[in-house]
Design an enzyme around this catalytic site. Structure first.
Site, PDB file in Angstrom:
ATOM      1  N   ASP A  95      -1.815  -8.565   0.522  1.00  0.00           N
ATOM      2  CA  ASP A  95      -1.227  -9.873   0.185  1.00  0.00           C
ATOM      3  C   ASP A  95      -1.039 -10.088  -1.308  1.00  0.00           C
ATOM      4  OD1 ASP A  95      -3.808 -10.109  -0.692  1.00  0.00           O
ATOM      5  OD2 ASP A  95      -4.379 -11.737   0.651  1.00  0.00           O
ATOM      6  N   GLU A 117      -2.519  -3.998   7.056  1.00  0.00           N
ATOM      7  CA  GLU A 117      -3.363  -5.211   7.034  1.00  0.00           C
ATOM      8  C   GLU A 117      -2.476  -6.458   7.195  1.00  0.00           C
ATOM      9  OE1 GLU A 117      -5.615  -6.950   3.665  1.00  0.00           O
ATOM     10  OE2 GLU A 117      -7.404  -6.088   4.560  1.00  0.00           O
ATOM     11  N   GLU A 130      -2.140 -15.913  -2.191  1.00  0.00           N
ATOM     12  CA  GLU A 130      -2.070 -14.691  -1.364  1.00  0.00           C
ATOM     13  C   GLU A 130      -1.495 -14.906   0.029  1.00  0.00           C
ATOM     14  OE1 GLU A 130      -4.769 -15.426  -3.215  1.00  0.00           O
ATOM     15  OE2 GLU A 130      -4.987 -13.727  -4.606  1.00  0.00           O
ATOM     16  N   HIS A 204     -13.615 -13.974  -7.395  1.00  0.00           N
ATOM     17  CA  HIS A 204     -12.453 -13.757  -8.260  1.00  0.00           C
ATOM     18  C   HIS A 204     -11.253 -14.596  -7.891  1.00  0.00           C
ATOM     19  CE1 HIS A 204     -10.023 -11.697  -5.259  1.00  0.00           C
ATOM     20  NE2 HIS A 204     -11.099 -11.048  -4.884  1.00  0.00           N
ATOM     21  N   ARG A 206      -8.186 -16.998  -7.287  1.00  0.00           N
ATOM     22  CA  ARG A 206      -7.494 -18.022  -8.080  1.00  0.00           C
ATOM     23  C   ARG A 206      -7.721 -19.413  -7.492  1.00  0.00           C
ATOM     24  NH1 ARG A 206      -2.901 -16.109 -11.234  1.00  0.00           N
ATOM     25  NH2 ARG A 206      -3.240 -13.906 -11.571  1.00  0.00           N
ATOM     26  N   HIS A 236     -15.520  -9.664 -12.242  1.00  0.00           N
ATOM     27  CA  HIS A 236     -14.108  -9.270 -12.229  1.00  0.00           C
ATOM     28  C   HIS A 236     -13.560  -9.345 -13.659  1.00  0.00           C
ATOM     29  CE1 HIS A 236      -9.851  -9.292 -11.093  1.00  0.00           C
ATOM     30  NE2 HIS A 236     -10.213  -8.949  -9.875  1.00  0.00           N
TER      31      HIS A 236
HETATM   32  C1  UD1 Z   1      -5.409  -9.925  -7.472  1.00  0.00           C
HETATM   33  C2  UD1 Z   1      -4.708 -10.314  -6.176  1.00  0.00           C
HETATM   34  C3  UD1 Z   1      -5.753 -10.680  -5.129  1.00  0.00           C
HETATM   35  C4  UD1 Z   1      -6.807  -9.612  -4.987  1.00  0.00           C
HETATM   36  C5  UD1 Z   1      -7.415  -9.317  -6.333  1.00  0.00           C
HETATM   37  C6  UD1 Z   1      -8.404  -8.198  -6.185  1.00  0.00           C
HETATM   38  C7  UD1 Z   1      -2.517 -11.385  -6.453  1.00  0.00           C
HETATM   39  C8  UD1 Z   1      -1.771 -12.654  -6.513  1.00  0.00           C
HETATM   40  N1  UD1 Z   1      -3.858 -11.474  -6.353  1.00  0.00           N
HETATM   41  O1  UD1 Z   1      -6.128 -11.053  -7.974  1.00  0.00           O
HETATM   42  O2  UD1 Z   1      -5.106 -10.872  -3.876  1.00  0.00           O
HETATM   43  O3  UD1 Z   1      -7.799 -10.103  -4.119  1.00  0.00           O
HETATM   44  O4  UD1 Z   1      -6.378  -8.935  -7.245  1.00  0.00           O
HETATM   45  O5  UD1 Z   1      -9.185  -8.020  -7.315  1.00  0.00           O
HETATM   46  O6  UD1 Z   1      -1.926 -10.340  -6.475  1.00  0.00           O
HETATM   47  N2  UD1 Z   1      -7.623  -7.433 -15.381  1.00  0.00           N
HETATM   48  C9  UD1 Z   1      -7.999  -6.448 -16.273  1.00  0.00           C
HETATM   49  N3  UD1 Z   1      -8.228  -5.201 -15.792  1.00  0.00           N
HETATM   50  C10 UD1 Z   1      -8.120  -4.877 -14.475  1.00  0.00           C
HETATM   51  C11 UD1 Z   1      -7.756  -5.895 -13.567  1.00  0.00           C
HETATM   52  C12 UD1 Z   1      -7.502  -7.155 -14.040  1.00  0.00           C
HETATM   53  O7  UD1 Z   1      -8.110  -6.675 -17.456  1.00  0.00           O
HETATM   54  O8  UD1 Z   1      -8.365  -3.722 -14.096  1.00  0.00           O
HETATM   55  C13 UD1 Z   1      -7.351  -8.794 -15.906  1.00  0.00           C
HETATM   56  C14 UD1 Z   1      -5.973  -8.921 -16.567  1.00  0.00           C
HETATM   57  O9  UD1 Z   1      -6.070  -9.818 -17.625  1.00  0.00           O
HETATM   58  C15 UD1 Z   1      -5.150  -9.565 -15.460  1.00  0.00           C
HETATM   59  C16 UD1 Z   1      -6.188 -10.463 -14.807  1.00  0.00           C
HETATM   60  O10 UD1 Z   1      -7.386  -9.709 -14.826  1.00  0.00           O
HETATM   61  O11 UD1 Z   1      -4.047 -10.264 -15.981  1.00  0.00           O
HETATM   62  C17 UD1 Z   1      -5.947 -10.899 -13.397  1.00  0.00           C
HETATM   63  O12 UD1 Z   1      -5.443  -9.851 -12.628  1.00  0.00           O
HETATM   64  P1  UD1 Z   1      -4.521 -10.206 -11.359  1.00  0.00           P
HETATM   65  O13 UD1 Z   1      -3.898  -9.005 -10.819  1.00  0.00           O
HETATM   66  O14 UD1 Z   1      -3.642 -11.368 -11.693  1.00  0.00           O
HETATM   67  O15 UD1 Z   1      -5.681 -10.589 -10.344  1.00  0.00           O
HETATM   68  P2  UD1 Z   1      -5.779 -11.768  -9.346  1.00  0.00           P
HETATM   69  O16 UD1 Z   1      -4.484 -12.485  -9.108  1.00  0.00           O
HETATM   70  O17 UD1 Z   1      -6.932 -12.560  -9.764  1.00  0.00           O
HETATM   71  N1  UDP Z   2     -15.668  -3.419  -5.456  1.00  0.00           N
HETATM   72  C1  UDP Z   2     -16.056  -2.429  -6.361  1.00  0.00           C
HETATM   73  N2  UDP Z   2     -16.794  -2.789  -7.454  1.00  0.00           N
HETATM   74  C2  UDP Z   2     -17.161  -4.075  -7.702  1.00  0.00           C
HETATM   75  C3  UDP Z   2     -16.753  -5.075  -6.779  1.00  0.00           C
HETATM   76  C4  UDP Z   2     -15.997  -4.713  -5.674  1.00  0.00           C
HETATM   77  O1  UDP Z   2     -15.755  -1.255  -6.169  1.00  0.00           O
HETATM   78  O2  UDP Z   2     -17.831  -4.324  -8.706  1.00  0.00           O
HETATM   79  C5  UDP Z   2     -14.854  -3.031  -4.282  1.00  0.00           C
HETATM   80  C6  UDP Z   2     -15.398  -3.451  -2.933  1.00  0.00           C
HETATM   81  O3  UDP Z   2     -16.296  -2.485  -2.420  1.00  0.00           O
HETATM   82  C7  UDP Z   2     -14.137  -3.595  -2.096  1.00  0.00           C
HETATM   83  C8  UDP Z   2     -13.079  -4.018  -3.117  1.00  0.00           C
HETATM   84  O4  UDP Z   2     -13.615  -3.715  -4.402  1.00  0.00           O
HETATM   85  O5  UDP Z   2     -13.750  -2.331  -1.567  1.00  0.00           O
HETATM   86  C9  UDP Z   2     -12.767  -5.500  -2.994  1.00  0.00           C
HETATM   87  O6  UDP Z   2     -11.924  -5.871  -4.040  1.00  0.00           O
HETATM   88  P1  UDP Z   2     -11.767  -7.359  -4.546  1.00  0.00           P
HETATM   89  O7  UDP Z   2     -13.005  -8.151  -4.193  1.00  0.00           O
HETATM   90  O8  UDP Z   2     -11.376  -7.277  -5.981  1.00  0.00           O
HETATM   91  O9  UDP Z   2     -10.497  -7.872  -3.751  1.00  0.00           O
HETATM   92  P2  UDP Z   2     -10.249  -8.515  -2.306  1.00  0.00           P
HETATM   93  O10 UDP Z   2     -10.864  -7.631  -1.278  1.00  0.00           O
HETATM   94  O11 UDP Z   2     -10.821  -9.904  -2.309  1.00  0.00           O
HETATM   95  O12 UDP Z   2      -8.755  -8.579  -2.189  1.00  0.00           O
END
Ligand code: UD1
Ligand code: UDP
Length: 372
Positions: A95, A117, A130, A204, A206, A236
């Site tokens: 999603d 999924e 999402e 994490h 939003r 996160h």
């Molecule tokens: C996104 C997904 C959400 C998923 C989550 C898993 C969308 C709308 N949301 O969340 O469904 O559950 O990822 O974690 O797509 N960042 C880093 N390094 C990283 C990752 C993120 O610095 O490796 C920081 C960046 O500043 C980035 C911010 O985190 O802009 C948020 O990342 P984003 O992809 O927007 O995450 P979410 O929308 O919170």
């Molecule tokens: N996970 C990880 N390290 C962490 C936290 C989560 O490897 O510190 C893994 C977890 O085992 C799962 C996945 O990340 O497989 C879940 O991702 P996240 O919670 O970011 O996203 P969501 O499942 O809510 O979309």
């Protein structure tokens, strides 16, 4: 058949890894992988763990990037990728912004979309953004791989176009793969006292930015007053979480904030945990598969199977409610066993069978299903 899988975030990489491995083993499939890099460090960590090498990396993550900027850059760049690779089918998972952008880009080019999924729903507005992504992908896809019978039933009720198969969640296949690489040593976590009960927290979403996260921090502070527990919080990397959590909980006794854990270390922490507090989808599923009591810090969840199995409780973000539920399960731990409601480790094979038009032996959940 040439298949292009598109992933961008940590959970997409975890849940697509078993599918990508199964695709690679099929002689009739030319499998290509494009990563958008919606996440950078989180994604790279998982790619490395599963030995996945992207054919194309769009490296889209930028600090403080808003959803529309990410979506429009993704749509534009993915269009070029589709032109270059000319796949017969695109596969997206879940999603996220990446999944929706890839599905829409493929749809605009008339390329069929498979959705892994598919069908998770709360039908509530607040799982933002999402749920809208996941529902929009359902309109665009013609092959819907539903993880559970309930998700399959949602898609049937929506009368989606194309075929629907119940496959189990490929995240449980990934969990099996991770467990196979965890050694049998006890799951001690560096720096955590061995004589305390462990609470594992991740958050994490939003939908929780602002007041709901403030309430969750208040709940964790209250729980942390107990002398018999330690709360481990892998944070996160989203700065909108890291800053507030450090300010609210950084100096609180019995709470330990750490950078995101590698997948193996995270699964070991889950195995060692006495209680899980999370708003994560994947963590909910893994905790249920491992038989860990889980408080789901949300008002609604698209994953009701763990709750129906008695392993998870929906507690929202109200501090008193969370603290009370945590105390209840810490003082009177329920007798819980690993549950197979989310998957049996065979989802990837079923997904590949569906892609290749072979007969699919659909997933039948088992309430109690010890992991291998
Ligand atoms: C996104 C997904 C959400 C998923 C989550 C898993 C969308 C709308 N949301 O969340 O469904 O559950 O990822 O974690 O797509 N960042 C880093 N390094 C990283 C990752 C993120 O610095 O490796 C920081 C960046 O500043 C980035 C911010 O985190 O802009 C948020 O990342 P984003 O992809 O927007 O995450 P979410 O929308 O919170
Ligand atoms: N996970 C990880 N390290 C962490 C936290 C989560 O490897 O510190 C893994 C977890 O085992 C799962 C996945 O990340 O497989 C879940 O991702 P996240 O919670 O970011 O996203 P969501 O499942 O809510 O979309």
């Amino acid at each position: 058949m040439r298949v292009l899988s598109v992933i961008g975030t940590r959970p997409e990489a975890v849940k697509m890894a078993p599918v990508l491995r199964a695709l690679a083993a099929e002689p009739g499939i030319d499998s290509r992988l494009c990563v958008t890099g919606q996440h950078r460090e989180l994604l790279d960590d998982v790619l490395l763990f599963f030995g996945l090498a992207p054919d194309i990396d769009l490296d889209l993550m930028a600090p403080g990037q808003e959803l529309n900027a990410l979506f429009s850059a993704g749509l534009h760049r993915l269009d070029g990728v589709l032109a270059q690779i000319a796949p017969d089918r695109v596969i997206v998972q879940g999603d996220t912004t990446t999944a929706y952008a890839a599905a829409l880009a493929a749809h605009h080019r008339g390329i069929p979309v498979a959705h892994v999924e598919a069908g998770l729903r709360t039908y509530a507005h607040h799982p933002w953004p999402e749920e809208a992504n996941r529902r929009a992908i359902a309109l665009l896809a013609d092959l819907h791989l539903a993880p559970t019978p309930a998700a399959g039933a949602n898609l049937a009720a929506e009368r989606v176009r194309g075929r629907v198969f119940v496959t189990g969640n490929s995240g449980i296949d990934a969990l099996h793969m991770v467990l196979a690489r965890c050694d049998a040593a006890p799951d001690t976590i560096a720096g955590l006292p061995v004589d305390r009960r462990l609470i594992l927290f991740t958050g994490h979403r939003r939908e929780h930015f602002g007041a709901p996260f403030d309430s969750i921090w208040a709940a964790l502070r209250e729980i942390a007053e107990r002398p018999d527990i330690a709360i481990l919080c892998p944070v996160h990397p989203n700065p909108r979480i890291g800053g507030p959590i450090a300010e609210a909980l950084g100096q609180v006794a019995n709470i330990r904030l750490v950078p995101p854990l590698s997948l193996v270390t995270f699964v070991r922490a889950l195995r060692r945990a006495d209680l899980v507090l999370t708003d994560s989808g994947g963590v909910q599923e893994e905790a249920t598969a491992l038989g860990k009591p889980t408080l789901v810090l949300r008002d609604a969840t698209e994953r009701n199977e763990g709750i129906e199995a008695g392993l998870a409780k929906l507690v929202g973000s109200n501090p008193a409610r969370i603290a009370e539920a945590a105390a209840q399960w810490l003082d009177r731990p329920p007798l819980l066993a690993p549950s197979g409601v989310y998957g049996d480790g065979q989802a990837a094979g079923r997904i590949v069978d569906a892609l290749l038009d072979r007969a699919v032996e659909e997933f039948v959940p088992e309430l109690r299903d010890p992991l291998p």
